[in-house]
Scaffold this motif. Sequence first.
Motif, mmCIF file in Angstrom:
data_model
loop_
_atom_site.group_PDB
_atom_site.id
_atom_site.type_symbol
_atom_site.label_atom_id
_atom_site.label_comp_id
_atom_site.label_asym_id
_atom_site.label_seq_id
_atom_site.Cartn_x
_atom_site.Cartn_y
_atom_site.Cartn_z
ATOM 1 N N LYS A 74 0.840 -1.204 0.000
ATOM 2 C CA LYS A 74 0.000 0.000 0.000
ATOM 3 C C LYS A 74 0.877 1.258 0.000
ATOM 4 O O LYS A 74 0.602 2.229 -0.701
ATOM 5 C CB LYS A 74 -0.841 -0.003 1.256
ATOM 6 N N ALA A 75 1.955 1.190 0.791
ATOM 7 C CA ALA A 75 2.857 2.342 0.899
ATOM 8 C C ALA A 75 3.507 2.646 -0.452
ATOM 9 O O ALA A 75 3.868 3.782 -0.735
ATOM 10 C CB ALA A 75 3.932 2.067 1.958
ATOM 11 N N GLY A 105 -9.470 -3.785 6.211
ATOM 12 C CA GLY A 105 -10.764 -3.202 5.875
ATOM 13 C C GLY A 105 -10.758 -2.563 4.502
ATOM 14 O O GLY A 105 -9.821 -2.750 3.713
ATOM 15 N N SER A 106 -11.816 -1.764 4.245
ATOM 16 C CA SER A 106 -11.955 -1.182 2.909
ATOM 17 C C SER A 106 -10.905 -0.097 2.645
ATOM 18 O O SER A 106 -10.749 0.356 1.521
ATOM 19 C CB SER A 106 -13.379 -0.640 2.717
ATOM 20 N N ALA A 107 -10.152 0.296 3.664
ATOM 21 C CA ALA A 107 -9.071 1.256 3.432
ATOM 22 C C ALA A 107 -7.928 0.596 2.666
ATOM 23 O O ALA A 107 -7.177 1.267 1.957
ATOM 24 C CB ALA A 107 -8.558 1.811 4.764
ATOM 25 N N VAL A 108 -7.782 -0.733 2.809
ATOM 26 C CA VAL A 108 -6.691 -1.408 2.092
ATOM 27 C C VAL A 108 -7.192 -2.335 0.986
ATOM 28 O O VAL A 108 -6.494 -2.551 -0.005
ATOM 29 C CB VAL A 108 -5.767 -2.209 3.051
ATOM 30 N N ILE A 109 -8.385 -2.910 1.160
ATOM 31 C CA ILE A 109 -8.915 -3.813 0.128
ATOM 32 C C ILE A 109 -10.107 -3.131 -0.539
ATOM 33 O O ILE A 109 -11.131 -2.872 0.096
ATOM 34 C CB ILE A 109 -9.319 -5.170 0.744
ATOM 35 N N ASP A 110 -9.959 -2.838 -1.833
ATOM 36 C CA ASP A 110 -10.988 -2.044 -2.522
ATOM 37 C C ASP A 110 -12.277 -2.823 -2.720
ATOM 38 O O ASP A 110 -13.369 -2.275 -2.615
ATOM 39 C CB ASP A 110 -10.470 -1.589 -3.894
ATOM 40 N N PHE A 111 -12.151 -4.095 -3.085
ATOM 41 C CA PHE A 111 -13.342 -4.920 -3.322
ATOM 42 C C PHE A 111 -12.934 -6.387 -3.286
ATOM 43 O O PHE A 111 -11.745 -6.721 -3.348
ATOM 44 C CB PHE A 111 -14.008 -4.563 -4.668
ATOM 45 N N VAL A 112 -13.954 -7.250 -3.162
ATOM 46 C CA VAL A 112 -13.743 -8.701 -3.162
ATOM 47 C C VAL A 112 -14.506 -9.250 -4.362
ATOM 48 O O VAL A 112 -15.612 -8.768 -4.641
ATOM 49 C CB VAL A 112 -14.295 -9.330 -1.859
ATOM 50 N N VAL A 113 -13.947 -10.225 -5.074
ATOM 51 C CA VAL A 113 -14.735 -10.836 -6.155
ATOM 52 C C VAL A 113 -15.117 -12.266 -5.808
ATOM 53 O O VAL A 113 -14.402 -12.946 -5.064
ATOM 54 C CB VAL A 113 -13.992 -10.821 -7.521
ATOM 55 N N ASP A 114 -16.258 -12.700 -6.330
ATOM 56 C CA ASP A 114 -16.729 -14.063 -6.089
ATOM 57 C C ASP A 114 -17.688 -14.450 -7.206
ATOM 58 O O ASP A 114 -18.502 -13.634 -7.649
ATOM 59 C CB ASP A 114 -17.450 -14.143 -4.735
ATOM 60 N N ARG A 115 -17.596 -15.717 -7.629
ATOM 61 C CA ARG A 115 -18.480 -16.193 -8.711
ATOM 62 C C ARG A 115 -19.909 -16.415 -8.267
ATOM 63 O O ARG A 115 -20.818 -16.503 -9.088
ATOM 64 C CB ARG A 115 -17.956 -17.543 -9.230
ATOM 65 N N ASN A 116 -20.087 -16.610 -6.968
ATOM 66 C CA ASN A 116 -21.419 -16.920 -6.446
ATOM 67 C C ASN A 116 -22.327 -15.689 -6.567
ATOM 68 O O ASN A 116 -22.115 -14.687 -5.879
ATOM 69 C CB ASN A 116 -21.270 -17.363 -4.976
ATOM 70 N N VAL A 117 -23.351 -15.807 -7.429
ATOM 71 C CA VAL A 117 -24.222 -14.645 -7.676
ATOM 72 C C VAL A 117 -24.998 -14.229 -6.420
ATOM 73 O O VAL A 117 -25.434 -13.088 -6.307
ATOM 74 C CB VAL A 117 -25.217 -14.906 -8.836
ATOM 75 N N HIS A 118 -25.159 -15.175 -5.474
ATOM 76 C CA HIS A 118 -25.881 -14.839 -4.238
ATOM 77 C C HIS A 118 -25.004 -13.988 -3.306
ATOM 78 O O HIS A 118 -25.488 -13.419 -2.344
ATOM 79 C CB HIS A 118 -26.310 -16.112 -3.507
ATOM 80 N N LYS A 119 -23.712 -13.968 -3.565
ATOM 81 C CA LYS A 119 -22.815 -13.158 -2.737
ATOM 82 C C LYS A 119 -22.551 -11.789 -3.372
ATOM 83 O O LYS A 119 -22.301 -10.814 -2.669
ATOM 84 C CB LYS A 119 -21.488 -13.906 -2.520
ATOM 85 N N GLN A 120 -22.615 -11.743 -4.700
ATOM 86 C CA GLN A 120 -22.349 -10.478 -5.398
ATOM 87 C C GLN A 120 -23.368 -9.417 -4.996
ATOM 88 O O GLN A 120 -24.545 -9.718 -4.806
ATOM 89 C CB GLN A 120 -22.394 -10.696 -6.919
ATOM 90 N N GLY A 121 -22.892 -8.189 -4.864
ATOM 91 C CA GLY A 121 -23.795 -7.091 -4.481
ATOM 92 C C GLY A 121 -23.938 -6.962 -2.974
ATOM 93 O O GLY A 121 -24.506 -5.988 -2.485
ATOM 94 N N ARG A 122 -23.406 -7.933 -2.245
ATOM 95 C CA ARG A 122 -23.443 -7.818 -0.786
ATOM 96 C C ARG A 122 -22.056 -7.383 -0.302
ATOM 97 O O ARG A 122 -21.173 -7.097 -1.097
ATOM 98 C CB ARG A 122 -23.912 -9.151 -0.184
ATOM 99 N N TYR A 123 -21.870 -7.372 1.033
ATOM 100 C CA TYR A 123 -20.640 -6.829 1.614
ATOM 101 C C TYR A 123 -20.071 -7.822 2.609
ATOM 102 O O TYR A 123 -20.813 -8.550 3.272
ATOM 103 C CB TYR A 123 -20.947 -5.505 2.333
ATOM 104 N N MET A 124 -18.734 -7.847 2.705
ATOM 105 C CA MET A 124 -18.082 -8.767 3.643
ATOM 106 C C MET A 124 -18.468 -8.409 5.075
ATOM 107 O O MET A 124 -18.544 -7.225 5.432
ATOM 108 C CB MET A 124 -16.554 -8.699 3.501
ATOM 109 N N PRO A 125 -18.696 -9.431 5.911
ATOM 110 C CA PRO A 125 -19.055 -9.167 7.311
ATOM 111 C C PRO A 125 -17.981 -8.317 8.002
ATOM 112 O O PRO A 125 -16.804 -8.434 7.683
ATOM 113 C CB PRO A 125 -19.089 -10.572 7.932
#
Length: 431
Positions: A320-321, A345-365
């Motif tokens: 990141k630095a 957190g979202s300060a270092v990881i911009d987004f997560v990808v996953d093939r599962n359509v039921h997970k897409q559009g949601r947010y990591m716990p």
Amino acid sequence: MLEQSAQNFAQMHRSETRCRSCAGTDLTEVLDLGETPLADRLISAKHLQEPEPRFPLRVAYCGQCALVQIIDSINADVLFDEEYPYYSSFSPALLAHSRANVQDLIKNRGLGPSSLVIELASNDGYLLKNYVDAGIPVLGIDPATGPAEAAVAIGVPTLNTFFTVELAQQLVSQDKRADVIHANNVLAHVPDLNGFVQGIRETLKDNGVAVIEVPYLKALIDHLEFDTIYHEHMCYFSVRALDNLFRRNGLYLNEIRHLSIHGGSLRLFVERIERVGASVRDQLAIERAEGLDRIDYFRSFAKQVATVRSDLLKLIHGLKAQGARIAAYGAAAKGATLINYVGLGSAVIDFVVDRNVHKQGRYMPGQRIPILPPEALLERKPDYVLVLAWNFIDEIAAQQSAYLDQGGHFILPVPVPRIYEPQAHKGTVTA
Ligand code: JHZ
Ligand code: ZN
């Protein structure tokens, strides 16, 4: 309002004082992962403003029966509610693994149209479908509504409920005893372990076999797979602890097979008759020699886990630095433990990808990082991708070869946080 939900959250949690298997009180804590959110409780956009429950996550060893387990219990109806997002069918490697298992059993046990195969935690029908295609009667049982409906839609009859002794008795009274019972990756999820195993005993025909897959404790410890610890996984099994559990309930662990899936698992062959084979005897001897049945084996684990955390933070913050943009692959339950325990957190990881359509559009716990389809990697071209579903690294690397070819990099978090080297790595961790 906030106060009320905090109280509701507290009611979902209980600290165990007795072993889930032998009911003994000789439990010694071996690891404390702090307070974490529920790993499979992905957040929908409409719930982003609401408070999210976090619960202590502590692991203990039972000095009496050798079972490793978490101390903190969450009500099962909270863990496996109607929004449960795990669908087995999103991994081709898992599908191939299940198909091969079914083909072996059909051949070796001579299964046919008059047989019955039952699967406990049959999810979206990913395994039983293979029997249906071969004309063998099946029954799936799963409490998670979405996956159970998906199974019915592909022609796999499924009871949308928990498997208990009472349900087993009902099945027996309807003459539905099974030649084969599958139970993959569910034993660790069961609050009433002995009830569940007794239910298996009742439901098995006299000469039937239960074929059960569990992640193996020795792999978890040896490869520092601490991220596979979360509230859904109440138990972490050694062969010793399993042998004790089955014997207590009139069943015998007669054979085991080692599997590489999920970071190192065991396939257990459990029957009503005792005929313990060399695979079990040998592994019990290995566990004894290595000390898995003694608390000392677990003493250095907590320290090693803390080292993974600090090394991963150092690696990520170093990148990141230098101005790197970082994403993650796999909205896996284990990914939730990892990012929350390590503090990514979202300060270092911009987004997560996953093939599962039921997970897409949601947010990591906990960390509330958005989940996008895998295509986002090529569209947004992050410099690094932390692979949270590291157990499927070969499959993911093959699928994302275009991203890697364009100069993208993968990071593997365990057992030693490092940049993934496709050649050096190939074949060492497969699903
Ligand atoms: P995956 C699950 O844990 C759920 P998780 C459960 N708690 C359990 O017991 C263990 O398994 C054993 C995605 N993916 O299966 C699919 C891609 O996007 O390792 C999944 O969301 N592309 C019941 O959730 C995630 O990654 C791919 O190419 O930790 C993998 O999660 C592949 C292969 C997977 O386990
Ligand atoms: Zn015990």
